[in-house]
Design a protein around this motif. Structure first.
Motif, PDB file in Angstrom:
ATOM      1  N   GLN A  25       0.331  10.223   8.086  1.00 42.51           N
ATOM      2  CA  GLN A  25       0.738  10.567   6.720  1.00 42.51           C
ATOM      3  C   GLN A  25       0.177   9.595   5.675  1.00 42.51           C
ATOM      4  O   GLN A  25       0.923   8.902   4.979  1.00 42.51           O
ATOM      5  N   PRO A  26      -1.137   9.560   5.525  1.00 44.12           N
ATOM      6  CA  PRO A  26      -1.720   8.610   4.557  1.00 44.12           C
ATOM      7  C   PRO A  26      -1.386   8.952   3.109  1.00 44.12           C
ATOM      8  O   PRO A  26      -1.278   8.055   2.276  1.00 44.12           O
ATOM      9  N   GLN A  27      -1.208  10.249   2.787  1.00 46.08           N
ATOM     10  CA  GLN A  27      -0.858  10.609   1.410  1.00 46.08           C
ATOM     11  C   GLN A  27       0.533  10.101   1.050  1.00 46.08           C
ATOM     12  O   GLN A  27       0.762   9.642  -0.069  1.00 46.08           O
ATOM     13  N   LEU A  28       1.453  10.191   1.991  1.00 43.58           N
ATOM     14  CA  LEU A  28       2.806   9.689   1.740  1.00 43.58           C
ATOM     15  C   LEU A  28       2.792   8.175   1.530  1.00 43.58           C
ATOM     16  O   LEU A  28       3.442   7.656   0.617  1.00 43.58           O
ATOM     17  N   PHE A  29       2.022   7.473   2.357  1.00 41.22           N
ATOM     18  CA  PHE A  29       1.929   6.017   2.219  1.00 41.22           C
ATOM     19  C   PHE A  29       1.346   5.643   0.855  1.00 41.22           C
ATOM     20  O   PHE A  29       1.865   4.757   0.163  1.00 41.22           O
ATOM     21  N   ALA A  30       0.262   6.318   0.453  1.00 42.62           N
ATOM     22  CA  ALA A  30      -0.367   6.010  -0.833  1.00 42.62           C
ATOM     23  C   ALA A  30       0.554   6.381  -1.997  1.00 42.62           C
ATOM     24  O   ALA A  30       0.630   5.649  -2.991  1.00 42.62           O
ATOM     25  N   ALA A  31       1.273   7.488  -1.878  1.00 44.89           N
ATOM     26  CA  ALA A  31       2.182   7.897  -2.952  1.00 44.89           C
ATOM     27  C   ALA A  31       3.351   6.929  -3.088  1.00 44.89           C
ATOM     28  O   ALA A  31       3.753   6.581  -4.211  1.00 44.89           O
ATOM     29  N   LEU A  32       3.894   6.488  -1.969  1.00 43.51           N
ATOM     30  CA  LEU A  32       4.982   5.498  -2.027  1.00 43.51           C
ATOM     31  C   LEU A  32       4.494   4.168  -2.599  1.00 43.51           C
ATOM     32  O   LEU A  32       5.197   3.529  -3.382  1.00 43.51           O
ATOM     33  N   GLY A  35       4.056   4.724  -6.401  1.00 39.16           N
ATOM     34  CA  GLY A  35       5.338   4.791  -7.110  1.00 39.16           C
ATOM     35  C   GLY A  35       6.037   3.448  -7.191  1.00 39.16           C
ATOM     36  O   GLY A  35       6.528   3.051  -8.254  1.00 39.16           O
ATOM     37  N   SER A  36       6.089   2.728  -6.085  1.00 45.15           N
ATOM     38  CA  SER A  36       6.778   1.434  -6.108  1.00 45.15           C
ATOM     39  C   SER A  36       6.021   0.407  -6.938  1.00 45.15           C
ATOM     40  O   SER A  36       6.627  -0.411  -7.640  1.00 45.15           O
ATOM     41  N   ALA A  37       4.685   0.459  -6.913  1.00 44.77           N
ATOM     42  CA  ALA A  37       3.909  -0.478  -7.729  1.00 44.77           C
ATOM     43  C   ALA A  37       4.057  -0.157  -9.214  1.00 44.77           C
ATOM     44  O   ALA A  37       4.123  -1.070 -10.044  1.00 44.77           O
ATOM     45  N   ALA A  38       4.128   1.135  -9.555  1.00 46.94           N
ATOM     46  CA  ALA A  38       4.313   1.500 -10.965  1.00 46.94           C
ATOM     47  C   ALA A  38       5.674   1.042 -11.472  1.00 46.94           C
ATOM     48  O   ALA A  38       5.794   0.530 -12.598  1.00 46.94           O
ATOM     49  N   ARG A  90      -5.743   0.948  -5.992  1.00 44.88           N
ATOM     50  CA  ARG A  90      -6.056   1.279  -4.599  1.00 44.88           C
ATOM     51  C   ARG A  90      -5.363   2.561  -4.150  1.00 44.88           C
ATOM     52  O   ARG A  90      -5.977   3.439  -3.556  1.00 44.88           O
ATOM     53  N   SER A  91      -4.077   2.703  -4.462  1.00 38.39           N
ATOM     54  CA  SER A  91      -3.351   3.908  -4.062  1.00 38.39           C
ATOM     55  C   SER A  91      -3.873   5.143  -4.778  1.00 38.39           C
ATOM     56  O   SER A  91      -3.925   6.227  -4.191  1.00 38.39           O
ATOM     57  N   SER A  92      -4.273   4.988  -6.039  1.00 40.19           N
ATOM     58  CA  SER A  92      -4.838   6.125  -6.777  1.00 40.19           C
ATOM     59  C   SER A  92      -6.154   6.583  -6.158  1.00 40.19           C
ATOM     60  O   SER A  92      -6.411   7.784  -6.040  1.00 40.19           O
ATOM     61  N   VAL A  93      -6.986   5.622  -5.762  1.00 37.49           N
ATOM     62  CA  VAL A  93      -8.246   5.978  -5.112  1.00 37.49           C
ATOM     63  C   VAL A  93      -7.968   6.646  -3.772  1.00 37.49           C
ATOM     64  O   VAL A  93      -8.602   7.638  -3.415  1.00 37.49           O
ATOM     65  N   GLY A  96      -6.781  10.144  -4.652  1.00 36.18           N
ATOM     66  CA  GLY A  96      -7.830  10.964  -5.255  1.00 36.18           C
ATOM     67  C   GLY A  96      -9.010  11.227  -4.336  1.00 36.18           C
ATOM     68  O   GLY A  96      -9.630  12.295  -4.383  1.00 36.18           O
ATOM     69  N   LEU A  97      -9.350  10.257  -3.514  1.00 35.46           N
ATOM     70  CA  LEU A  97     -10.470  10.386  -2.573  1.00 35.46           C
ATOM     71  C   LEU A  97      -9.956  10.082  -1.168  1.00 35.46           C
ATOM     72  O   LEU A  97     -10.152   8.984  -0.651  1.00 35.46           O
ATOM     73  N   PRO A  98      -9.281  11.030  -0.520  1.00 34.71           N
ATOM     74  CA  PRO A  98      -8.648  10.725   0.770  1.00 34.71           C
ATOM     75  C   PRO A  98      -9.637  10.378   1.881  1.00 34.71           C
ATOM     76  O   PRO A  98      -9.257   9.741   2.860  1.00 34.71           O
TER      77      PRO A  98
END
Length: 154
Positions: A25-32, A35-38, A90-93, A96-98
């Motif tokens: 689940q790399p999308q979940l990891f990047a989204a979390l 969100g937490s960094a924001a 990093r999470s946005s990249v 955006g580019l999985p």
């Protein structure tokens, strides 16, 4: 930032455990992470905003130099903002580019930019959160000395 190992997710020398975490689940990891960094970035910026000084704003008295603890807290907040900005980028990249993490491999030496981005962002994040840790240590020492001095202990 619980473990420096988390920063090696996109490095070319992955072991089996890191490969499992990256592929789970790399999308979940990047989204979390995003969100937490924001949220952390928002609160760090709020910490950096100037505080009200009451009657001193009228210009009746000169403003004193800020205490060393205020400067240290500002530096801690600045390090947190820069570290969170690195996680957000990093999470946005990654969102955006999985395929950017998949293109990093030690066998494929033709496409170096994903590896450069991953290693550079990992260094950026690790640098500023490590600096935040050490400035927090300096703040603790400063508070200890202030309390010790105000209690009359040498």
């Amino acid at each position: 930032m619980a473990s420096p190992r988390l920063e090696t997710f996109c490095c070319p020398n992955r072991d089996a455990a890191t490969e499992f975490v990256v592929s789970f689940q790399p999308q979940l990891f990047a989204a979390l992470g995003l969100g937490s960094a924001a949220l952390s970035l928002l609160f760090a910026v709020l910490q950096m905003l100037p505080k009200r000084k009451g009657y001193r704003r009228l210009g009746l008295y000169p403003l004193p130099r800020p205490a060393s603890s205020s400067r240290i807290l500002f530096i801690i907040s600045l390090c947190d903002v820069l570290g969170c900005a690195g996680i957000i980028v990093r999470s946005s990249v990654w969102l955006g580019l999985p395929d950017v993490v998949d293109r990093v491999s030690s066998a494929n030496g033709t496409d170096v930019w994903p590896e450069v981005f991953c290693v550079g962002s990992a260094m950026w994040i690790q640098l500023f959160f490590s600096a935040s840790f050490w400035w927090t240590f300096c703040y603790a020492v400063d508070v200890f000395l202030v309390v010790k001095t105000s209690a009359g202990i040498r």
